[in-house]
Design an enzyme around this catalytic site. Structure first.
Site, mmCIF file in Angstrom:
data_model
loop_
_atom_site.group_PDB
_atom_site.id
_atom_site.type_symbol
_atom_site.label_atom_id
_atom_site.label_comp_id
_atom_site.label_asym_id
_atom_site.label_seq_id
_atom_site.Cartn_x
_atom_site.Cartn_y
_atom_site.Cartn_z
ATOM 1 C CG ASP A 84 -7.377 3.394 1.518
ATOM 2 O OD1 ASP A 84 -8.193 2.853 0.732
ATOM 3 O OD2 ASP A 84 -7.524 4.556 1.923
ATOM 4 C CE LYS A 101 -1.772 2.605 3.110
ATOM 5 N NZ LYS A 101 -2.322 3.140 4.338
#
Ligand code: SF4
Length: 278
Positions: free
Chosen positions: A195, A176
């Site tokens: 996310d 991420k």
């Protein structure tokens, strides 16, 4: 039927559209694509299995989702304040389990105290803890930030690497964070940021059935064109902040409403599909 079980219908007066207009949002119109024109079965019966032949990832449906997101969030980008790749990397590490607003309050001061990656590399993690305490998990984050700085200084000549596999060698950096830095700073679409918002909304929009960020990333990358990966993730993150909340999403105001079959919608004009939930 007990009070509150029926989904709210749009007011005949158009009052619901007024709410959208007030918020500066486009009004959802009946879909034109055959892939999104589902039978108008009332949701009072509760969520059901998706009809046979329904393909949530059909190109026409994906195009419609992308088109509406472009109208809703035309120029969105990362909300973390930063001036270079290192600052963005630090801000992204600090944003885990925190909010961008909180991180943006903390980072100006730490970058004033420690302007370069070399300054961070010289610190002991404990020295950073007090400065980032309010972002939560500050002991681990201090170790990650100082560890990443040391690795960047010793192994990458003081420059944040531009490759996914190299970024993943930095302490505290998973896909991420790497995708945020690659996409937002280097404009490289090597992957897609997953996310909490992308996780939740991809499931609600039936772009994935997976629950694991790595698999969600692969599923969404398969159906969204590569040139849209960076913007799409930002748009979904903004959508999660503005309308598609984890609890009580504002479906009445959502321009995706009539092509969204999320089981946990708060208001609907279309069938809700079992399993299409956050
Ligand atoms: S209709 Fe509701 S659940 Fe679906 S995307 Fe919009 S806000 Fe989210």
């Amino acid at each position: 039927m007990p009070r509150g079980m029926m989904p709210r219908r749009p007011a005949k007066t158009g009052r619901h559209e007024g709410a959208r207009l007030k918020a500066g949002l486009p009004i959802a119109r009946p879909p034109k694509s055959k892939h999104v024109a589902l039978p108008q079965k009332r949701a009072k019966d509760g969520p059901a299995a998706a009809p046979r032949g329904y393909k949530p990832t059909a190109p026409e449906r994906i195009s419609e989702i992308l088109k509406r997101l472009d109208q809703l969030y035309p120029n969105v980008t990362c909300a973390l304040t930063h001036k270079n790749a290192w600052e963005l990397l630090v801000a992204t590490i600090l944003s885990a389990q925190s909010t961008d607003v909180r991180v943006n309050l903390v980072t100006p001061e730490i970058f004033r105290k420690y302007p370069t990656v070399q300054d961070f590399a010289r610190l002991e993690p404990e020295q950073l803890e007090a400065d980032i305490r309010s972002t939560g998990f500050f002991r681990n984050k201090s170790k990650s930030v100082v560890g990443a700085a040391r690795k960047i200084v010793h192994d990458f000549g003081g420059t944040v690497p531009e490759k996914m596999d190299e970024l993943l060698t930095l302490p505290g950096v998973a896909r991420k964070t790497a995708n945020v830095v690659l996409g937002t700073w280097f404009k490289k679409a090597e992957g897609l940021v997953v996310d909490t918002h992308v996780h939740r909304i991809s499931r609600r929009l039936e772009l994935t059935k997976n629950d694991d960020p790595k698999n969600i990333e692969q599923d969404v990358m398969r159906v969204v064109p590569r040139q849209k990966w960076i913007l799409f993730a930002h748009q979904i993150i903004w959508h999660g902040r503005k309308l598609c909340f984890a609890r009580s999403p504002k479906c009445l105001d959502c321009p995706l409403e009539n092509i969204c079959h999320a089981e946990d919608k708060t208001w609907t004009t279309v069938d809700r599909h079992k399993g299409a939930e956050a």
